[in-house]
Design an enzyme around this catalytic site. Structure first.
Site, PDB file in Angstrom:
ATOM      1  N   HIS A 161      -3.844  -5.378 -32.514  1.00 51.83           N
ATOM      2  CA  HIS A 161      -4.035  -6.826 -32.440  1.00 51.83           C
ATOM      3  C   HIS A 161      -4.605  -7.210 -31.081  1.00 51.83           C
ATOM      4  O   HIS A 161      -4.477  -6.462 -30.114  1.00 51.83           O
ATOM      5  CB  HIS A 161      -2.700  -7.546 -32.656  1.00 51.83           C
ATOM      6  CG  HIS A 161      -2.156  -7.359 -34.035  1.00 51.83           C
ATOM      7  ND1 HIS A 161      -1.358  -6.278 -34.375  1.00 51.83           N
ATOM      8  CD2 HIS A 161      -2.330  -8.079 -35.162  1.00 51.83           C
ATOM      9  CE1 HIS A 161      -1.048  -6.351 -35.659  1.00 51.83           C
ATOM     10  NE2 HIS A 161      -1.630  -7.440 -36.165  1.00 51.83           N
ATOM     11  N   ARG A 173      -6.028  -9.282 -24.383  1.00 48.09           N
ATOM     12  CA  ARG A 173      -5.303  -8.009 -24.390  1.00 48.09           C
ATOM     13  C   ARG A 173      -5.464  -7.392 -25.766  1.00 48.09           C
ATOM     14  O   ARG A 173      -4.864  -7.811 -26.734  1.00 48.09           O
ATOM     15  CB  ARG A 173      -3.823  -8.224 -24.088  1.00 48.09           C
ATOM     16  CG  ARG A 173      -2.975  -6.962 -24.262  1.00 48.09           C
ATOM     17  CD  ARG A 173      -1.533  -7.135 -23.788  1.00 48.09           C
ATOM     18  NE  ARG A 173      -0.869  -8.277 -24.356  1.00 48.09           N
ATOM     19  CZ  ARG A 173      -0.040  -8.252 -25.408  1.00 48.09           C
ATOM     20  NH1 ARG A 173       0.200  -7.102 -26.044  1.00 48.09           N
ATOM     21  NH2 ARG A 173       0.530  -9.360 -25.846  1.00 48.09           N
ATOM     22  N   TYR A 174      -6.348  -6.396 -25.840  1.00 45.05           N
ATOM     23  CA  TYR A 174      -6.510  -5.635 -27.075  1.00 45.05           C
ATOM     24  C   TYR A 174      -5.400  -4.591 -27.071  1.00 45.05           C
ATOM     25  O   TYR A 174      -5.485  -3.589 -26.364  1.00 45.05           O
ATOM     26  CB  TYR A 174      -7.891  -4.971 -27.141  1.00 45.05           C
ATOM     27  CG  TYR A 174      -8.991  -5.954 -27.437  1.00 45.05           C
ATOM     28  CD1 TYR A 174      -9.436  -6.148 -28.738  1.00 45.05           C
ATOM     29  CD2 TYR A 174      -9.575  -6.710 -26.422  1.00 45.05           C
ATOM     30  CE1 TYR A 174     -10.444  -7.062 -29.021  1.00 45.05           C
ATOM     31  CE2 TYR A 174     -10.576  -7.622 -26.697  1.00 45.05           C
ATOM     32  CZ  TYR A 174     -11.002  -7.800 -27.996  1.00 45.05           C
ATOM     33  OH  TYR A 174     -11.999  -8.704 -28.271  1.00 45.05           O
ATOM     34  N   CYS A 175      -4.343  -4.863 -27.809  1.00 45.53           N
ATOM     35  CA  CYS A 175      -3.160  -4.019 -27.858  1.00 45.53           C
ATOM     36  C   CYS A 175      -3.292  -3.087 -29.065  1.00 45.53           C
ATOM     37  O   CYS A 175      -3.092  -3.505 -30.206  1.00 45.53           O
ATOM     38  CB  CYS A 175      -1.923  -4.909 -27.960  1.00 45.53           C
ATOM     39  SG  CYS A 175      -0.376  -4.040 -27.764  1.00 45.53           S
ATOM     40  N   MET A 176      -3.664  -1.834 -28.806  1.00 46.68           N
ATOM     41  CA  MET A 176      -4.002  -0.898 -29.865  1.00 46.68           C
ATOM     42  C   MET A 176      -2.889   0.129 -30.076  1.00 46.68           C
ATOM     43  O   MET A 176      -2.116   0.408 -29.176  1.00 46.68           O
ATOM     44  CB  MET A 176      -5.305  -0.167 -29.527  1.00 46.68           C
ATOM     45  CG  MET A 176      -6.505  -1.084 -29.287  1.00 46.68           C
ATOM     46  SD  MET A 176      -7.020  -1.985 -30.755  1.00 46.68           S
ATOM     47  CE  MET A 176      -6.323  -3.604 -30.468  1.00 46.68           C
TER      48      MET A 176
END
Length: 190
Positions: A161, A173-176
């Site tokens: 997300h 913040r691309y939280c992968m």
């Protein structure tokens, strides 16, 4: 678990949000059609894969990776490993790619420690390598709990997300999920 394929598009009963429509339009406009292939601004083939090809590419992956990629799962914080064994917290220079499509998604130069226990990035390598859309599983939840899901544009698999609480310059913040990524070190070692 939700079977892969049920996630390919938002539920038909819900209209696409303006943000999702704008993201899709931007992706389509940014990609050039070349002999039936969709090519990203960075020059990569992002032509959508057939479902059978995605499932076949995932066949050799471990259970956590399959759950994350194909069934919208989430790995436990502070425990994740990439599909080729690198810890979520690796600080090596390199590129994070889709283990399904091979498309480069994130660069270690845009990675930072968000304190969340998942690899976090300020931006993707190219905006058209990912699809951002309202998470269909959050439908009906209060607006402040609804998230923006990030998918690999070529395979349509779930990556994680994106949140609006990242550092400059993007504020994102691309939280992968580590389990949804393969790490390719800059030095070429694997």
């Amino acid at each position: 678990l939700v079977p892969f394929g049920a996630r390919a598009e938002p539920p038909a009963s819900s209209p696409a949000s303006p943000a999702a429509s704008a993201a899709a339009a931007t992706t389509a406009a940014a990609a050039a059609s070349e002999g039936g292939k969709v090519v990203s601004r960075a020059g990569y083939d992002i032509t959508p894969m057939a479902r059978e090809d995605v499932v076949a590419a995932a066949a050799e992956l471990g259970g956590v990776s399959k759950k994350v990629l194909l069934a919208h799962g989430t790995e436990l914080a502070f425990t994740g490993k990439t599909t080729n064994g690198y810890p979520w917290s690796t600080k090596k220079p390199g590129v994070w790619v889709s283990p399904i499509s091979g498309v480069p998604l994130f660069s270690s130069s845009d990675k930072y420690d968000s304190g969340t226990g998942w690899p976090s990035f300020t931006k993707p390598i190219s905006p058209d390598h990912v699809i951002e859309r309202p998470d269909p599983f959050d439908k009906g939840m209060p607006k402040y709990l609804q998230r923006i899901e990030v998918l690999d544009a070529k395979s349509g698999t779930h990556l994680g997300h994106v949140f609006p609480d990242g550092p400059p310059p993007t504020g994102k913040r691309y939280c992968m999920n580590s389990a949804a990524l393969k790490f390719i070190p800059k030095d070429g070692s694997e």
